[in-house]
Structures are given as structure tokens and as C-alpha cells.
Design a protein around this motif. Structure first.
Motif, short mmCIF file in Angstrom:
data_model
loop_
_atom_site.label_atom_id
_atom_site.label_comp_id
_atom_site.label_asym_id
_atom_site.label_seq_id
_atom_site.Cartn_x
_atom_site.Cartn_y
_atom_site.Cartn_z
N ILE A 66 -6.85 11.84 -2.11
CA ILE A 66 -7.70 10.66 -2.31
C ILE A 66 -6.88 9.38 -2.15
O ILE A 66 -7.31 8.43 -1.47
N ALA A 67 -5.71 9.33 -2.76
CA ALA A 67 -4.87 8.13 -2.67
C ALA A 67 -4.43 7.88 -1.23
O ALA A 67 -4.40 6.73 -0.77
N VAL B 44 -11.02 10.55 1.53
CA VAL B 44 -11.42 10.25 0.15
C VAL B 44 -12.60 11.13 -0.26
O VAL B 44 -12.61 11.72 -1.35
N GLU C 104 -7.31 6.41 0.70
CA GLU C 104 -7.47 4.99 0.38
C GLU C 104 -6.42 4.15 1.11
O GLU C 104 -6.71 3.04 1.57
N GLY D 241 -9.82 7.65 6.78
CA GLY D 241 -9.51 7.48 5.36
C GLY D 241 -10.72 7.74 4.48
O GLY D 241 -10.60 8.38 3.42
N LEU D 242 -11.88 7.27 4.90
CA LEU D 242 -13.10 7.51 4.12
C LEU D 242 -13.43 9.00 4.06
O LEU D 242 -13.85 9.51 3.01
N VAL E 135 -7.58 3.74 4.64
CA VAL E 135 -8.64 2.72 4.71
C VAL E 135 -8.01 1.33 4.71
O VAL E 135 -8.42 0.44 5.49
N LEU E 136 -7.01 1.13 3.87
CA LEU E 136 -6.32 -0.16 3.81
C LEU E 136 -5.65 -0.48 5.14
O LEU E 136 -5.81 -1.59 5.69
N GLY F 278 0.82 -1.21 0.00
CA GLY F 278 0.00 0.00 0.00
C GLY F 278 0.84 1.25 0.00
O GLY F 278 0.55 2.22 -0.71
N ASN G 235 -8.16 -1.26 7.87
CA ASN G 235 -8.77 -2.58 7.73
C ASN G 235 -7.87 -3.69 8.26
O ASN G 235 -8.36 -4.68 8.83
#
Length: 217
Positions: free
Chosen positions: A120-121, A175, A124, A171-172, A127-128, A91, A131
Motif C-alpha cells: 500500500i505504501a 493500493v 501511494e 499506484g492506485l 501515485v505521488l 516520498g 502526479n
């Protein structure tokens, strides 16, 4: 997931980034590239194209080397967290590649806002990480590392599980900010404020549950 595969992917990524730089350099006149580092787009510096376009491929190679070496020298290794580590490694490399390709695109005159693309990247990527953070088992290398999590595996597990959710939400939000906000400052704040809040909250939470565990003991 084997870390040797990550080394191969990293090498391929650096090669693609270098090829993109070579393409851009072949289409530039050699004049300095303006670096629009202020949020309102003002030029604060101009550097040679070679320096600008080779910086991130070099950095990506060094980051990949660091990811490859750390598990071999860290006490205890990563026996129980190899997959989350590999995912975060890939990532991070992907994020650097997106940043670089955004810079290359801007250098050759592509019509997009590289700051918003990077926001945005990065969102993301958060978010990765969010998770996979709950899946990171107790280790000395990566995860929510505070004095309280490093002192107790139970505190570690609870802190990483909760922090992962907060980081995913951050993260959301980033984005969404990068997509919805046309203003650069607003987009960057949509990244920075939730991310810093999640980090501070995770630190405070680990201290709080450490005291709770101590009272129970």
C-alpha cells in the motif's frame, strides 16, 4: 521548495527510525528475528535484532545523502525541476520509514501484515511520483530517461506527461490490491504487474513518438 529543507526532514526521519529501533531492541530478548521474506510467510533466515533493525535507518541515511549530492554533480542541475525532485526525495524517505516501522512492529509482535502495508505504501509513492512526473522538465538526473527522451526535449515532455498518468494508475491499483487482497502473492502482483507494465509502456512510447518527431522534421 528548497532542498536544504529535505536534508533536515531526512535527518529527522532517520532519527525517528533509529529511535523506533532502539525501542524495539529494548523490548526484545536478543534472540534472532525471523525474516518472513517468502510470500507464504515461511522463514528463510534469522538475523540478529541489531542488524535487522539498523539496516533501514542506515539505508535511509545513504539514500538521503545520494539525493542531496546528485543535484550538485549532475550536468545542468535541476533549476527547472527542484520541486518535483524534492517531493520524490521526501516520498522515497517516507516509504523507507514506513517499511522500517512495519518491520519494527512485526518484530515486537504487532498484529498486521507488513507485506500488505508495504504494498500500500509503495502504491501511494507511485501515485505521488505519477502526479509530479509531468512537471519534471528536461534534465540529466531524473524522469523518464531513455535514449529517445534524452535526445529531444519535446519527446521528454510528452513521455513524462503520459508516463506520469500510467504510473499514477499503477499506484492506485497497487493500493487497491494491498487493501482488498488478503493473499500476499495477489497483493504483491497488484503492485509489480502494473508498475512494470507502466515502465515498459513508457519506454515504448518514447521510442514511438521519437520516430514520429523524426518524420515531421
Amino acid at each position: 521548495m528548497k532542498l536544504d529543507g529535505c536534508i533536515s526532514v531526512s535527518a529527522l526521519t532517520v532519527t525517528i527510525m533509529a529511535a523506533a529501533s532502539a525501542y524495539a531492541l529494548s523490548h526484545l530478548s536478543g534472540a534472532p528475528i525471523p525474516l518472513h521474506l517468502t510470500l507464504d510467510g515461511r522463514m528463510i533466515a534469522a538475523q540478529s535484532p541489531s542488524l535487522v533493525l539498523l539496516l533501514l535507518p542506515t539505508l535511509t541515511g545513504l539514500v538521503s545523502l545520494l539525493f542531496a549530492v546528485l543535484p550538485r554533480v549532475a550536468p545542468g542541475g535541476l533549476d527547472r525541476s527542484v520541486r518535483p525532485y524534492a517531493v520524490v526525495w521526501l516520498g522515497a524517505i517516507s516509504l523507507l520509514a514506513v517499511m522500517h516501522l512495519s518491520l519494527v512492529g512485526a518484530a515486537v509482535g504487532a498484529s498486521f501484515d507488513p507485506v500488505r502495508v508495504i504494498v500500500i505504501a509503495t502504491g501511494e509513492f507511485l501515485v505521488l511520483v505519477g502526479n509530479f512526473l509531468p512537471k519534471v522538465r528536461f534534465n540529466s538526473l531524473f524522469g523518464v530517461r531513455t535514449p529517445w527522451t534524452l535526445a529531444s526535449e519535446r519527446v521528454w515532455d510528452r513521455s513524462n506527461r503520459v508516463a506520469g498518468g500510467w504510473l499514477l494508475i499503477a499506484g492506485l491499483i497497487a493500493v487497491a490490491g494491498g487493501v482488498l487482497f488478503q493473499d500476499r502473492m495477489a497483493a504483491v502482483m497488484a503492485l509489480l504487474i502494473p508498475t512494470l507494465s507502466a515502465a515498459l509502456a513508457a519506454t515504448a512510447y518514447s521510442a514511438l513518438i521519437s520516430r514520429e518527431e523524426a518524420r515531421r522534421a
